[in-house]
Design a protein around this motif. Structure first.
Motif, PDB file in Angstrom:
ATOM      1  N   ALA A 202     -13.014  -6.800  -9.821  1.00 21.07           N
ATOM      2  CA  ALA A 202     -13.196  -8.053  -8.800  1.00 21.07           C
ATOM      3  C   ALA A 202     -13.421  -9.263  -9.396  1.00 21.07           C
ATOM      4  O   ALA A 202     -12.910 -10.007  -9.100  1.00 21.07           O
ATOM      5  N   ARG A 203     -14.614  -9.270 -10.185  1.00 17.03           N
ATOM      6  CA  ARG A 203     -15.124 -10.185 -10.757  1.00 17.03           C
ATOM      7  C   ARG A 203     -13.913 -10.842 -11.614  1.00 17.03           C
ATOM      8  O   ARG A 203     -13.789 -12.302 -11.891  1.00 17.03           O
ATOM      9  N   ALA A 204     -13.367  -9.945 -12.578  1.00 17.62           N
ATOM     10  CA  ALA A 204     -12.404 -10.466 -13.467  1.00 17.62           C
ATOM     11  C   ALA A 204     -11.144 -11.200 -12.730  1.00 17.62           C
ATOM     12  O   ALA A 204     -10.538 -12.280 -13.101  1.00 17.62           O
ATOM     13  N   ARG A 205     -10.792 -10.602 -11.625  1.00 20.58           N
ATOM     14  CA  ARG A 205      -9.674 -11.470 -10.772  1.00 20.58           C
ATOM     15  C   ARG A 205     -10.142 -12.747 -10.237  1.00 20.58           C
ATOM     16  O   ARG A 205      -9.311 -13.569 -10.308  1.00 20.58           O
ATOM     17  N   GLU A 206     -11.535 -13.086 -10.329  1.00 18.19           N
ATOM     18  CA  GLU A 206     -11.890 -14.246  -9.998  1.00 18.19           C
ATOM     19  C   GLU A 206     -11.799 -15.371 -11.185  1.00 18.19           C
ATOM     20  O   GLU A 206     -12.435 -16.303 -10.884  1.00 18.19           O
ATOM     21  N   GLY A 207     -12.020 -14.579 -12.223  1.00 15.28           N
ATOM     22  CA  GLY A 207     -12.065 -15.457 -13.480  1.00 15.28           C
ATOM     23  C   GLY A 207     -13.448 -15.521 -14.294  1.00 15.28           C
ATOM     24  O   GLY A 207     -13.508 -15.983 -15.026  1.00 15.28           O
ATOM     25  N   ASP A 208     -14.407 -14.711 -13.279  1.00 13.95           N
ATOM     26  CA  ASP A 208     -15.578 -14.666 -13.813  1.00 13.95           C
ATOM     27  C   ASP A 208     -15.704 -13.481 -14.778  1.00 13.95           C
ATOM     28  O   ASP A 208     -16.186 -12.262 -14.602  1.00 13.95           O
ATOM     29  N   PHE A 209     -15.375 -13.432 -16.220  1.00 15.03           N
ATOM     30  CA  PHE A 209     -15.267 -12.434 -17.209  1.00 15.03           C
ATOM     31  C   PHE A 209     -16.678 -11.910 -17.577  1.00 15.03           C
ATOM     32  O   PHE A 209     -16.858 -11.027 -18.059  1.00 15.03           O
ATOM     33  N   ALA A 210     -17.446 -13.108 -17.482  1.00 16.00           N
ATOM     34  CA  ALA A 210     -18.897 -12.674 -17.959  1.00 16.00           C
ATOM     35  C   ALA A 210     -19.428 -11.713 -17.225  1.00 16.00           C
ATOM     36  O   ALA A 210     -20.136 -10.781 -17.347  1.00 16.00           O
ATOM     37  N   ALA A 211     -19.498 -11.770 -15.908  1.00 12.79           N
ATOM     38  CA  ALA A 211     -19.909 -10.958 -14.910  1.00 12.79           C
ATOM     39  C   ALA A 211     -19.226  -9.588 -14.923  1.00 12.79           C
ATOM     40  O   ALA A 211     -19.567  -8.455 -14.847  1.00 12.79           O
ATOM     41  N   ALA A 212     -17.851  -9.697 -15.174  1.00 14.86           N
ATOM     42  CA  ALA A 212     -17.119  -8.573 -15.297  1.00 14.86           C
ATOM     43  C   ALA A 212     -17.357  -7.560 -16.645  1.00 14.86           C
ATOM     44  O   ALA A 212     -17.585  -6.215 -16.320  1.00 14.86           O
ATOM     45  N   ILE A 213     -17.586  -8.245 -17.488  1.00 14.46           N
ATOM     46  CA  ILE A 213     -18.161  -7.468 -18.911  1.00 14.46           C
ATOM     47  C   ILE A 213     -19.387  -6.922 -18.460  1.00 14.46           C
ATOM     48  O   ILE A 213     -19.704  -5.665 -18.995  1.00 14.46           O
ATOM     49  N   ALA A 214     -20.461  -7.690 -17.910  1.00 16.16           N
ATOM     50  CA  ALA A 214     -21.713  -7.093 -17.532  1.00 16.16           C
ATOM     51  C   ALA A 214     -21.689  -6.058 -16.753  1.00 16.16           C
ATOM     52  O   ALA A 214     -22.247  -4.992 -17.038  1.00 16.16           O
ATOM     53  N   ALA A 215     -20.789  -5.977 -15.834  1.00 13.18           N
ATOM     54  CA  ALA A 215     -20.641  -4.672 -14.877  1.00 13.18           C
ATOM     55  C   ALA A 215     -19.849  -3.539 -15.524  1.00 13.18           C
ATOM     56  O   ALA A 215     -20.275  -2.405 -15.439  1.00 13.18           O
ATOM     57  N   TRP A 216     -19.061  -3.703 -16.370  1.00 14.69           N
ATOM     58  CA  TRP A 216     -18.399  -2.715 -17.154  1.00 14.69           C
ATOM     59  C   TRP A 216     -19.292  -2.159 -18.148  1.00 14.69           C
ATOM     60  O   TRP A 216     -19.355  -0.876 -18.309  1.00 14.69           O
ATOM     61  N   ARG A 217     -20.315  -2.951 -18.737  1.00 14.90           N
ATOM     62  CA  ARG A 217     -21.158  -2.619 -19.678  1.00 14.90           C
ATOM     63  C   ARG A 217     -22.210  -1.547 -18.984  1.00 14.90           C
ATOM     64  O   ARG A 217     -22.650  -0.503 -19.667  1.00 14.90           O
ATOM     65  N   ARG A 218     -22.536  -1.824 -17.920  1.00 15.84           N
ATOM     66  CA  ARG A 218     -23.601  -1.076 -17.229  1.00 15.84           C
ATOM     67  C   ARG A 218     -23.078   0.429 -16.745  1.00 15.84           C
ATOM     68  O   ARG A 218     -23.832   1.094 -16.683  1.00 15.84           O
ATOM     69  N   THR A 219     -21.733   0.609 -16.906  1.00 13.64           N
ATOM     70  CA  THR A 219     -21.006   1.836 -16.518  1.00 13.64           C
ATOM     71  C   THR A 219     -20.624   2.628 -17.590  1.00 13.64           C
ATOM     72  O   THR A 219     -19.882   3.502 -17.221  1.00 13.64           O
ATOM     73  N   LEU A 220     -20.880   2.306 -18.915  1.00 10.43           N
ATOM     74  CA  LEU A 220     -20.340   3.197 -19.961  1.00 10.43           C
ATOM     75  C   LEU A 220     -21.091   4.365 -20.129  1.00 10.43           C
ATOM     76  O   LEU A 220     -21.650   4.542 -20.976  1.00 10.43           O
ATOM     77  N   ASN A 221     -20.530   5.496 -19.482  1.00 10.56           N
ATOM     78  CA  ASN A 221     -21.007   6.722 -19.508  1.00 10.56           C
ATOM     79  C   ASN A 221     -19.727   7.684 -20.003  1.00 10.56           C
ATOM     80  O   ASN A 221     -18.542   7.204 -19.931  1.00 10.56           O
ATOM     81  N   PRO A 222     -19.991   8.857 -20.298  1.00  5.96           N
ATOM     82  CA  PRO A 222     -18.840   9.606 -20.732  1.00  5.96           C
ATOM     83  C   PRO A 222     -17.825  10.034 -19.896  1.00  5.96           C
ATOM     84  O   PRO A 222     -16.943  10.216 -20.248  1.00  5.96           O
ATOM     85  N   GLN A 223     -17.705   9.763 -18.519  1.00  5.18           N
ATOM     86  CA  GLN A 223     -16.689   9.981 -17.785  1.00  5.18           C
ATOM     87  C   GLN A 223     -15.997   8.825 -17.172  1.00  5.18           C
ATOM     88  O   GLN A 223     -15.027   8.763 -16.527  1.00  5.18           O
ATOM     89  N   GLN A 224     -16.524   7.689 -17.349  1.00  2.00           N
ATOM     90  CA  GLN A 224     -16.180   6.294 -16.749  1.00  2.00           C
ATOM     91  C   GLN A 224     -15.192   5.695 -17.669  1.00  2.00           C
ATOM     92  O   GLN A 224     -15.323   4.711 -18.487  1.00  2.00           O
ATOM     93  N   PHE A 225     -14.086   6.250 -18.146  1.00  2.00           N
ATOM     94  CA  PHE A 225     -13.107   5.666 -19.034  1.00  2.00           C
ATOM     95  C   PHE A 225     -12.267   4.579 -18.488  1.00  2.00           C
ATOM     96  O   PHE A 225     -11.958   3.580 -19.381  1.00  2.00           O
ATOM     97  N   ASP A 226     -12.150   4.257 -17.086  1.00  2.00           N
ATOM     98  CA  ASP A 226     -11.531   3.005 -16.605  1.00  2.00           C
ATOM     99  C   ASP A 226     -12.325   1.877 -17.218  1.00  2.00           C
ATOM    100  O   ASP A 226     -11.811   0.738 -17.618  1.00  2.00           O
ATOM    101  N   ALA A 227     -13.676   1.935 -17.166  1.00  2.00           N
ATOM    102  CA  ALA A 227     -14.402   0.864 -17.657  1.00  2.00           C
ATOM    103  C   ALA A 227     -14.436   0.665 -19.181  1.00  2.00           C
ATOM    104  O   ALA A 227     -14.415  -0.713 -19.634  1.00  2.00           O
ATOM    105  N   LEU A 228     -14.383   1.598 -20.031  1.00  2.71           N
ATOM    106  CA  LEU A 228     -14.248   1.483 -21.220  1.00  2.71           C
ATOM    107  C   LEU A 228     -12.787   0.946 -21.479  1.00  2.71           C
ATOM    108  O   LEU A 228     -12.669   0.129 -22.522  1.00  2.71           O
ATOM    109  N   TYR A 229     -11.868   1.158 -21.014  1.00  2.00           N
ATOM    110  CA  TYR A 229     -10.491   0.642 -21.070  1.00  2.00           C
ATOM    111  C   TYR A 229     -10.525  -0.728 -20.639  1.00  2.00           C
ATOM    112  O   TYR A 229     -10.004  -1.660 -21.437  1.00  2.00           O
ATOM    113  N   ASN A 230     -11.190  -1.145 -19.606  1.00  2.00           N
ATOM    114  CA  ASN A 230     -11.186  -2.597 -19.332  1.00  2.00           C
ATOM    115  C   ASN A 230     -11.621  -3.303 -20.174  1.00  2.00           C
ATOM    116  O   ASN A 230     -11.477  -4.583 -20.521  1.00  2.00           O
ATOM    117  N   LEU A 231     -12.945  -2.726 -20.709  1.00  2.00           N
ATOM    118  CA  LEU A 231     -13.945  -3.689 -21.841  1.00  2.00           C
ATOM    119  C   LEU A 231     -12.935  -3.933 -22.881  1.00  2.00           C
ATOM    120  O   LEU A 231     -12.915  -4.979 -23.691  1.00  2.00           O
TER     121      LEU A 231
END
Length: 281
Positions: A202-231
């Motif tokens: 949602a943050r990325a769609r608003e153009g706030d990629f800094a906030a988007a990246i911070a959110a995705w980094r928060r969730t880099l665990n072994p099962q969250q492959f969507d966040a890894l792909y997005n990053l």
């Protein structure tokens, strides 16, 4: 229920929050027909199964990626792997419900029975949630929303359901509503990985990629492959040096039976980045 942009670095969201790790082998995509004479011949002709006996084997709570026939290298299932190699292995399959009883009822009856389960047990919050996810994946947004709201009436603290509502809002282009729902999800469960991932989208769609990246980094665990792909995809143009290890990790760790197309996209990104590196030398 995910929609992908044609752009390679478009972030992705997911609505399969509470369905992962659920009931039967069918839910995990592990199913074969023992039809050796028909193996490796596609498509099967109409009536190819006529006159044949059917043996159904189901294994409760078995993930497809733990089977050699679906990519596992542990060697734990040699007999099932041989069984799969001699028949027809299904690569794409979804269960009607991640619950053993309704899932098997659907297998034997060829009917969608979640609605009946909800009607017979209206206070069963999980069933409403599963039905909402099913509606959402089929594009029935109003029906999905109604089921999720029913879940919240039964369980107002269901973080996964707030996240599902946020994903619905995101699919309809309502970023403001999506952000509200994702924040509610995280208020009830601050460690809900899928909510952090979808908040990042949602943050990325608003153009706030800094906030988007911070959110995705928060969730880099072994099962969250969507966040890894997005990053990885987001860093392709912004910071290729950071994109490479993320894309490599995605290729190495993402589940092939579920993310095959995205793994190929990540491999293509790595090839492109490698070409850029060599052309600049």
């Amino acid at each position: 229920m995910k929609k992908r942009s044609s752009k390679r670095n478009a972030p992705r969201r997911s609505l399969r929050i509470t369905l992962i790790g659920a009931a039967t082998a069918v839910a995990g995509g592990a199913i074969w027909w023992l039809l050796a004479p028909l193996a490796n011949h596609q498509p099967l002709a109409p009536g190819a199964f006529r006159g044949r006996n059917l043996l159904l084997i189901t294994l409760d709570t078995l993930r497809a990626d733990h089977l050699g026939s679906y990519g596992s290298t542990t060697g734990l299932t040699p007999h099932l792997d041989q069984f799969a190699s001699e028949g027809v292995r299904f690569a794409q399959l979804q269960s009607h419900a991640p619950l053993t009883l309704p899932s098997h009822a659907s297998i034997f009856s060829a009917k969608f029975l979640l609605g009946g389960l909800v009607r017979s047990t209206p206070s069963y919050a999980e069933a409403h949630n599963y039905l909402g996810v099913a509606h959402g994946r089929m594009g029935r947004i109003d029906e999905a929303k109604r089921e999720f709201e029913t879940v919240l009436e039964l369980d107002p603290s269901s973080a996964a359901t707030y996240n599902n509502l946020g994903s619905l809002a995101l699919s309809q282009g309502d970023s403001a509503e999506a952000l509200t729902r994702f924040r509610e999800a995280l208020r009830y469960d601050e460690n809900l990985a899928s909510a952090h991932n979808d908040l990042g989208v949602a943050r990325a769609r608003e153009g706030d990629f800094a906030a988007a990246i911070a959110a995705w980094r928060r969730t880099l665990n072994p099962q969250q492959f969507d966040a890894l792909y997005n990053l990885a995809m987001t860093f392709v143009e912004r910071s290729p040096a950071e994109a490479v290890p993320l894309a490599k990790r995605y290729v190495d760790e993402a589940l092939p039976h579920r993310y095959r197309a995205d793994i190929e996209a990540a491999r293509a990104v790595l090839r492109d980045l490698d070409k850029r590196t060599h052309s600049s030398e």
